[in-house]
Design an enzyme around this catalytic site. Structure first.
Site, PDB file in Angstrom:
ATOM      1  N   PHE A 125       0.616  -0.906   0.197  1.00 19.71           N
ATOM      2  CA  PHE A 125      -0.073  -0.113  -0.408  1.00 19.71           C
ATOM      3  C   PHE A 125       0.948   1.261  -0.563  1.00 19.71           C
ATOM      4  CE2 PHE A 125      -2.345   3.010   2.039  1.00 19.71           C
ATOM      5  CZ  PHE A 125      -4.505   2.930   0.786  1.00 19.71           C
ATOM      6  N   ASP A 203       2.251  -5.952   7.050  1.00 13.83           N
ATOM      7  CA  ASP A 203       1.447  -4.430   7.093  1.00 13.83           C
ATOM      8  C   ASP A 203      -0.793  -5.467   7.498  1.00 13.83           C
ATOM      9  OD1 ASP A 203      -0.989  -3.206   7.077  1.00 13.83           O
ATOM     10  OD2 ASP A 203      -0.706  -1.731   5.551  1.00 13.83           O
ATOM     11  N   TYR A 228      -9.933  -0.276  11.036  1.00 17.15           N
ATOM     12  CA  TYR A 228     -12.033  -0.070   9.803  1.00 17.15           C
ATOM     13  C   TYR A 228     -12.077  -0.520   9.113  1.00 17.15           C
ATOM     14  CZ  TYR A 228      -8.142   3.214   8.114  1.00 17.15           C
ATOM     15  OH  TYR A 228      -6.914   3.369   7.010  1.00 17.15           O
ATOM     16  N   LYS A 229     -11.783  -1.457   8.625  1.00 16.06           N
ATOM     17  CA  LYS A 229     -11.647  -2.557   7.435  1.00 16.06           C
ATOM     18  C   LYS A 229     -12.596  -3.425   8.327  1.00 16.06           C
ATOM     19  CE  LYS A 229      -7.759  -1.440   4.672  1.00 16.06           C
ATOM     20  NZ  LYS A 229      -8.250  -0.575   3.521  1.00 16.06           N
ATOM     21  N   ARG A 382     -12.901  -2.814  -7.037  1.00 19.99           N
ATOM     22  CA  ARG A 382     -12.338  -4.164  -6.269  1.00 19.99           C
ATOM     23  C   ARG A 382     -14.375  -4.748  -5.705  1.00 19.99           C
ATOM     24  NH1 ARG A 382      -8.490  -2.324  -1.541  1.00 19.99           N
ATOM     25  NH2 ARG A 382      -9.625  -0.072  -1.401  1.00 19.99           N
TER      26      ARG A 382
HETATM   27  C1  PLP Z   1      -2.651  -1.885   3.837  1.00 17.70           C
HETATM   28  C2  PLP Z   1      -2.355  -0.836   4.406  1.00 17.70           C
HETATM   29  N1  PLP Z   1      -1.850   0.157   4.508  1.00 17.70           N
HETATM   30  C3  PLP Z   1      -1.556   1.384   5.779  1.00 17.70           C
HETATM   31  C4  PLP Z   1      -3.560   1.984   5.310  1.00 17.70           C
HETATM   32  C5  PLP Z   1      -3.475   3.362   5.597  1.00 17.70           C
HETATM   33  O1  PLP Z   1      -3.435   3.116   7.085  1.00 17.70           O
HETATM   34  P1  PLP Z   1      -4.095   4.652   7.658  1.00 17.70           P
HETATM   35  O2  PLP Z   1      -5.087   5.986   7.100  1.00 17.70           O
HETATM   36  O3  PLP Z   1      -4.279   4.371   9.617  1.00 17.70           O
HETATM   37  O4  PLP Z   1      -2.268   5.157   8.396  1.00 17.70           O
HETATM   38  C6  PLP Z   1      -4.156   1.156   4.559  1.00 17.70           C
HETATM   39  C7  PLP Z   1      -5.638   1.616   4.219  1.00 17.70           C
HETATM   40  O5  PLP Z   1      -5.985   1.570   3.533  1.00 17.70           O
HETATM   41  C8  PLP Z   1      -4.188  -0.155   4.006  1.00 17.70           C
HETATM   42  O6  PLP Z   1      -4.629  -0.603   3.350  1.00 17.70           O
END
Ligand code: PLP
Length: 422
Positions: A125, A203, A228-229, A382
């Site tokens: 990401f 992650d 939050y997912k 998606r």
């Molecule tokens: C795989 C992944 N890592 C990190 C994040 C970002 O997280 P945050 O906004 O809590 O920093 C996301 C957000 O969708 C994500 O999908």
């Protein structure tokens, strides 16, 4: 197709998790397939928030820290630990995933235990890559290595291993890739990294609450993830950090805030780090968001991650078979691994008209069903499967709409403008 709809409804009737759907808020005439981005609102969150607003913040004010709030982050960390098979002393909840990655990657890099090389890959990401790039500009180390593969679909594990072998260091990988849902062989990679004096920060954002993660069985040493997912914690719900017990004592946080102090409420002038994972804490916990997170997390724990994963695999097998039979002949492509065991819970497709097809799903031209997927550049649609509330019938309806949009060239009614959040 009518027969298929009845078959889908039959499968929903037999679903052991069917009753959990009623625990979430559902707008009328809408199918939500974006739980991989923002999970739905658990109905109990309203009452929980109302109690905090009225009784705790409203009436008891500052006294609520001692009576209710200070214990909340630890209680949630302990529940997350049970979900991930970790010790409660190894999990911290608070801040965003980006901030937790910063703290953890910085701490590992400055600990002197691993070669000072940061690595990531092209399936990760973007925020993770940005964080590593930032650290490499702030500390005496070279730029991160980004391992690229020939496609967005899967990681090329032999080439990933080859890079680790020649450039050992600190890696960050997403256990389930946000684009294709590719699911990495976690244990094998952890062990390979260890053999080559390296460590992987996983992650877990697209995995937690959707796949069954066992941090101990997979020999995982470090992880971060968002809530939050699939955990339905609410918009901006705090993230978590996991560090194996064997490493905690040797790490130093780059953000020395008072909540990470050994005695935060003694208000002494000099910093002295807490002994445990609390050292990574920095400031005041986000109570309202933690409270809704606990509601979402409790539902996941009640349903059981084993049953959730089993259902997500079954729904995924069903959806991918419909995609293959009904959509591939119409110019769609499957952009997720075919094997259920090699993917997380969402399934990604594409089409040369992906963006405008998404617009048709979101804003149909008449009273047809509204469907909420998401779009990731430059072509990915998606379809998020959230086993606590997604039904077989939802997936069947979605495939029917995707078929109809292309057959009727309905996308010609939409322009190509893209808003900020897609
Ligand atoms: C795989 C992944 N890592 C990190 C994040 C970002 O997280 P945050 O906004 O809590 O920093 C996301 C957000 O969708 C994500 O999908």
């Amino acid at each position: 197709m009518k027969r298929h709809k009845e078959a889908a409804q039959q499968m929903d009737k037999k679903d052991a998790l069917a009753s959990f759907r009623a625990r979430f808020f559902h707008p009328e005439k809408e199918i939500y397939l974006d739980g991989n981005s923002l999970g739905k609102q658990p109905l109990d969150a309203k009452e929980t928030l109302a109690t905090i607003l009225d009784e705790q913040w409203g009436k008891k004010l500052i006294r609520s820290w001692n009576d209710h709030w200070l214990a909340l982050p630890k209680r949630i960390a302990s529940k997350l630990a049970s979900l991930l098979n970790a010790d409660p002393k190894e999990v911290l909840v608070g801040e965003s995933t980006s901030v937790n990655l910063y703290k953890l990657a910085h701490a590992l890099l400055t600990s002197g235990q691993f070669p000072k090389q940061l690595l990531t890959d092209s399936l990760n990401f973007p925020t993770d890559n940005y964080i590593l790039q930032g650290i490499s500009e702030q500390l005496p180390t070279t730029a991160p290595i980004t391992i690229s593969y020939s496609s967005d679909l899967t990681a090329d594990v032999p080439s990933l291993k080859e890079t680790i072998k020649h450039n050992p260091g600190i890696l960050c990988l997403s256990l389930v890739s946000y684009k294709s849902a590719y699911y990495y062989p976690m244990k094998a990679l952890n062990n390979f990294a260890k053999e080559h004096n390296s460590i992987i920060i996983w992650d877990l954002s697209h995995a937690v609450g959707a796949v069954d993660i066992d941090l101990k069985q997979t020999d995982t040493l470090a992880a971060i993830g968002c809530t939050y997912k699939y955990l339905n914690g609410g918009p901006g719900a705090p993230s978590f950090m996991y560090v194996d017990q064997s490493l905690i004592a040797s790490l130093k946080t780059p953000i020395q805030g008072w909540f990470g102090h050994a005695k935060p409420f003694n208000f002494i002038p000099d910093y002295r780090a807490a002994q445990g994972i609390e050292k990574f804490d920095a400031g005041t916990p986000q109570i309202l968001s933690l409270a809704t997170l606990e509601v979402g997390l409790d539902i996941t724990l009640e349903a059981g991650i084993g049953r959730i994963r089993a259902k997500s695999e079954q729904l995924g097998i069903y959806l991918s078979s419909l995609i293959k039979a009904e959509l591939l002949p119409l110019g769609y492509s499957l952009e997720s691994p075919e094997e259920a065991s090699e993917r997380g819970a969402h399934i990604t497709i594409s089409h040369e008209e992906s963006w405008r097809i998404c617009q048709c799903l979101l804003s149909p031209k008449d009273d047809r069903l509204k469907i909420i997927p998401d779009f990731r550049p430059n072509r990915f649609i998606r379809l998020g499967i959230a086993p606590l509330y997604t039904r077989y019938e939802d997936l069947w309806e979605t495939v029917c709409r995707l078929k109809e949009i292309v057959l009727e060239k309905e996308y010609e009614f939409h322009d190509g403008n893209q808003p900020t959040v897609t």
